[in-house]
Design a protein around this motif. Structure first.
Motif, PDB file in Angstrom:
ATOM      1  N   PHE A  66      16.860   1.923   3.869  1.00  0.00           N
ATOM      2  CA  PHE A  66      15.475   2.115   3.435  1.00  0.00           C
ATOM      3  C   PHE A  66      15.152   1.206   2.253  1.00  0.00           C
ATOM      4  O   PHE A  66      14.098   0.552   2.223  1.00  0.00           O
ATOM      5  N   LEU A  67      16.052   1.163   1.261  1.00  0.00           N
ATOM      6  CA  LEU A  67      15.806   0.318   0.088  1.00  0.00           C
ATOM      7  C   LEU A  67      15.845  -1.166   0.437  1.00  0.00           C
ATOM      8  O   LEU A  67      15.133  -1.974  -0.169  1.00  0.00           O
ATOM      9  N   GLN A  68      16.663  -1.537   1.409  1.00  0.00           N
ATOM     10  CA  GLN A  68      16.673  -2.925   1.858  1.00  0.00           C
ATOM     11  C   GLN A  68      15.348  -3.316   2.487  1.00  0.00           C
ATOM     12  O   GLN A  68      14.785  -4.378   2.193  1.00  0.00           O
ATOM     13  N   ARG A  69      14.841  -2.463   3.350  1.00  0.00           N
ATOM     14  CA  ARG A  69      13.641  -2.801   4.121  1.00  0.00           C
ATOM     15  C   ARG A  69      12.360  -2.697   3.315  1.00  0.00           C
ATOM     16  O   ARG A  69      11.421  -3.468   3.549  1.00  0.00           O
ATOM     17  N   PHE A  70      12.300  -1.743   2.371  1.00  0.00           N
ATOM     18  CA  PHE A  70      11.024  -1.509   1.687  1.00  0.00           C
ATOM     19  C   PHE A  70      11.010  -1.974   0.238  1.00  0.00           C
ATOM     20  O   PHE A  70       9.945  -2.009  -0.383  1.00  0.00           O
ATOM     21  N   ASN A  71      12.161  -2.306  -0.325  1.00  0.00           N
ATOM     22  CA  ASN A  71      12.188  -2.830  -1.687  1.00  0.00           C
ATOM     23  C   ASN A  71      12.869  -4.186  -1.778  1.00  0.00           C
ATOM     24  O   ASN A  71      13.113  -4.691  -2.877  1.00  0.00           O
ATOM     25  N   GLY A  72      13.195  -4.776  -0.633  1.00  0.00           N
ATOM     26  CA  GLY A  72      13.700  -6.133  -0.584  1.00  0.00           C
ATOM     27  C   GLY A  72      15.076  -6.355  -1.184  1.00  0.00           C
ATOM     28  O   GLY A  72      15.367  -7.457  -1.661  1.00  0.00           O
ATOM     29  N   LEU A  73      15.945  -5.344  -1.176  1.00  0.00           N
ATOM     30  CA  LEU A  73      17.283  -5.472  -1.747  1.00  0.00           C
ATOM     31  C   LEU A  73      18.294  -5.922  -0.697  1.00  0.00           C
ATOM     32  O   LEU A  73      18.110  -5.696   0.495  1.00  0.00           O
ATOM     33  N   GLU A  74      19.376  -6.548  -1.149  1.00  0.00           N
ATOM     34  CA  GLU A  74      20.471  -6.870  -0.253  1.00  0.00           C
ATOM     35  C   GLU A  74      21.374  -5.651  -0.075  1.00  0.00           C
ATOM     36  O   GLU A  74      21.231  -4.645  -0.766  1.00  0.00           O
ATOM     37  N   ALA A  75      22.335  -5.755   0.864  1.00  0.00           N
ATOM     38  CA  ALA A  75      23.157  -4.604   1.238  1.00  0.00           C
ATOM     39  C   ALA A  75      23.920  -4.032   0.033  1.00  0.00           C
ATOM     40  O   ALA A  75      23.934  -2.811  -0.185  1.00  0.00           O
TER      41      ALA A  75
ATOM     42  N   GLY B 150      24.560   0.273  -3.901  1.00  0.00           N
ATOM     43  CA  GLY B 150      24.915   0.644  -5.262  1.00  0.00           C
ATOM     44  C   GLY B 150      23.848   1.491  -5.931  1.00  0.00           C
ATOM     45  O   GLY B 150      24.160   2.486  -6.610  1.00  0.00           O
ATOM     46  N   ILE B 151      22.581   1.119  -5.754  1.00  0.00           N
ATOM     47  CA  ILE B 151      21.485   1.883  -6.354  1.00  0.00           C
ATOM     48  C   ILE B 151      21.388   3.258  -5.716  1.00  0.00           C
ATOM     49  O   ILE B 151      21.242   4.281  -6.401  1.00  0.00           O
ATOM     50  N   ALA B 152      21.465   3.315  -4.393  1.00  0.00           N
ATOM     51  CA  ALA B 152      21.400   4.598  -3.698  1.00  0.00           C
ATOM     52  C   ALA B 152      22.557   5.492  -4.135  1.00  0.00           C
ATOM     53  O   ALA B 152      22.373   6.691  -4.405  1.00  0.00           O
ATOM     54  N   GLY B 153      23.751   4.906  -4.227  1.00  0.00           N
ATOM     55  CA  GLY B 153      24.903   5.685  -4.645  1.00  0.00           C
ATOM     56  C   GLY B 153      24.822   6.131  -6.090  1.00  0.00           C
ATOM     57  O   GLY B 153      25.154   7.268  -6.422  1.00  0.00           O
ATOM     58  N   GLY B 154      24.370   5.244  -6.975  1.00  0.00           N
ATOM     59  CA  GLY B 154      24.278   5.600  -8.389  1.00  0.00           C
ATOM     60  C   GLY B 154      23.271   6.700  -8.648  1.00  0.00           C
ATOM     61  O   GLY B 154      23.548   7.644  -9.390  1.00  0.00           O
ATOM     62  N   ALA B 155      22.088   6.584  -8.040  1.00  0.00           N
ATOM     63  CA  ALA B 155      21.064   7.620  -8.216  1.00  0.00           C
ATOM     64  C   ALA B 155      21.557   8.951  -7.666  1.00  0.00           C
ATOM     65  O   ALA B 155      21.337  10.011  -8.261  1.00  0.00           O
TER      66      ALA B 155
END
Length: 464
Positions: free
Chosen positions: A296-305, A310-315
């Motif tokens: 989701f974060l890759q597709r809608f916030n333009g992040l790489e894998a 890392g952001i999803a896991g940290g949050a």
């Protein structure tokens, strides 16, 4: 002047099968120490880390094998369905067999299947390895929950179960982060090799635990009340119980043909049914969110894998730790003072979590989205720690294996549907955003259902 030093309240009890009676301090929250809770928490941590490696590396695995979002969700669904099929036999084994050895065998099998996942040359073989891993992944829950209830009296169970649940859910973001970061740096297969050795080490740690007599935690709680010890910090007088008395009150082991009647006995408790339903609805939403959040974060916030995982896991990790610590602390502190406090706190937390989940999905700004997901996880984990401890209060000692197996069966099936339906809706409408928005419904209903348990929670706990 009287210089007599008052001795802490103690009781002599048979604690471990086949061993002589031991002196048990009644003024301690953990009469046998916290090592058992630490080992069981590590088992839960490894379980979720191994399972959610796929979620973090999913875009990389999709790129190599070329499967759709529906098949991406089906990996989780098939794995959890396989685990649900084996949960009820695991509950029977937890009520009859040696629980510590059972956990060690289960964790060792996870490690081998994780290694096989990294070696799989085709998607079919990879899928098969994940299904086998899923079949084994949840089997530890009934013996682990039964052990925690025996090691820790009711006054400290929210903390013991809270640590286990914190590790369980912390494993999800850690697995996501490791899968994405190691996958992007060294290839997705390396992520599975990375977790193999820790899995074997935790399996060996399970063998360091002694097997307690079933129901010993409840008897310690009764002794604390009889001796006037309302909590681990209070002083009281000494009480004594002989080994023969403890053995005489120990729960009898159930027979296999009695499992179905035992299941009916568990389901007959109204508060238990409502807890099962509320947690099932919650896990439906959590399963879909955590499996697809890096994508989701890759597709809608333009992040790489790697950064997305890392952001999803940290949050997720920060929210899980904060929510579990707060929920465990205040769940134990006020449970004896306020009527049905654990379910009241849990229901309110679930509704608050659903509100922040809506903000996380609806606000496109990356920083805001991360904070909202963090707060969502915190509120959900406040509820999960207390509902798990509350279930231990409601279930008789000789039915906890079957009861927690039924709970895990419910959670496995409901959690299995989330990733698959999110992937299917994404393929159908061409966007993960619609699928994430739909998950607000079960998250909200879960809080409303749990609040309904307030009227029957105290009655069920007293009867138990």
């Amino acid at each position: 002047m009287d210089h007599t030093v008052s001795r802490p309240p103690e009781i002599e009890m048979a604690v471990y099968a086949g061993r002589p009676p031991a002196q048990v301090r009644l003024d301690r929250a953990a009469p046998f120490g916290w090592w058992a809770a630490a080992v069981i928490a590590l088992v839960s941590l490894v379980d979720k880390v191994e399972f959610y490696l796929v979620a973090g590396a999913l875009p990389l695995i999709q790129a190599e094998f070329g499967f759709s979002d529906t098949w991406g969700g089906a990996i989780s669904t098939a794995s959890l369905v396989a685990s649900a099929i084996l949960l009820l036999p695991a509950g029977y084994l937890a009520d009859t067999g040696r629980r510590t050895g059972l956990m060690a065998a289960i964790v060792g099998s996870w490690a081998l299947l994780t290694l096989g996942s990294g070696l799989a040359p085709t998607f079919a073989l990879f899928f098969g390895m994940r299904v086998l891993l899923g079949g084994a992944s949840q089997l530890y829950s009934p013996p682990a929950a039964s052990l925690l209830a025996d090691y820790y009296p009711p006054g400290s169970r929210a903390r013991a179960f809270g640590f286990e649940r914190m590790a369980y859910f912390a494993g999800t973001p850690i697995g996501v982060a490791v899968g994405g970061a190691v996958g992007q740096a060294y290839g997705w297969r390396s992520a599975f090799f990375f977790v193999f050795v820790p899995g074997l080490l935790v399996a060996l740690l399970c063998l360091t635990l002694r097997e307690p007599i079933r129901g010993i935690g409840d008897r310690i709680g009764e002794a604390q009340k009889a001796a006037g010890v309302p909590g681990p910090d209070a002083a009281a007088t000494k009480d004594e119980t002989t080994a023969d008395d403890a053995t005489a009150t120990a729960a009898e082991k159930p027979r296999l043909r009695e499992v179905i009647p035992q299941m009916r006995e568990v389901i007959a408790i109204r508060a238990v049914r409502l807890v099962f339903t509320g947690l099932g609805l919650l896990f439906f939403g959590i399963g879909g969110i955590m499996w697809w959040l890096p994508t989701f974060l890759q597709r809608f916030n333009g992040l790489e894998a790697g950064p997305a995982a890392g952001i999803a896991g940290g949050a997720g990790l920060v929210g899980i730790i904060a929510g579990t610590l707060l929920g465990s602390r205040y769940g134990d502190r006020w449970q004896d003072r306020r009527r049905a406090w654990r379910v009241t706190l849990s229901g309110g937390s679930l509704l608050a979590g659903a509100l922040f989940l809506g903000a996380a999905v609806g606000v496109p700004v990356l920083g805001v989205r991360i904070v909202m997901f963090l707060i969502t996880n915190a509120f959900f984990c406040v509820a999960i720690a207390n509902l798990t401890a509350g279930l231990a209060d409601l279930l008789p000692a000789e039915r906890r294996g079957v009861g927690f197996a039924l709970l895990q069966f419910t959670l496995a099936l409901s959690g299995a549907l989330g990733p698959l339906l999110v992937g299917a809706v994404s393929d159908l409408f061409g966007s993960l955003l619609y699928a994430f928005t739909a998950l607000l419904v079960p998250a909200t209903i879960s809080g409303l259902v749990v609040l309904q348990a307030r009227s029957s929670y105290d009655t069920g706990a007293v009867r138990t």
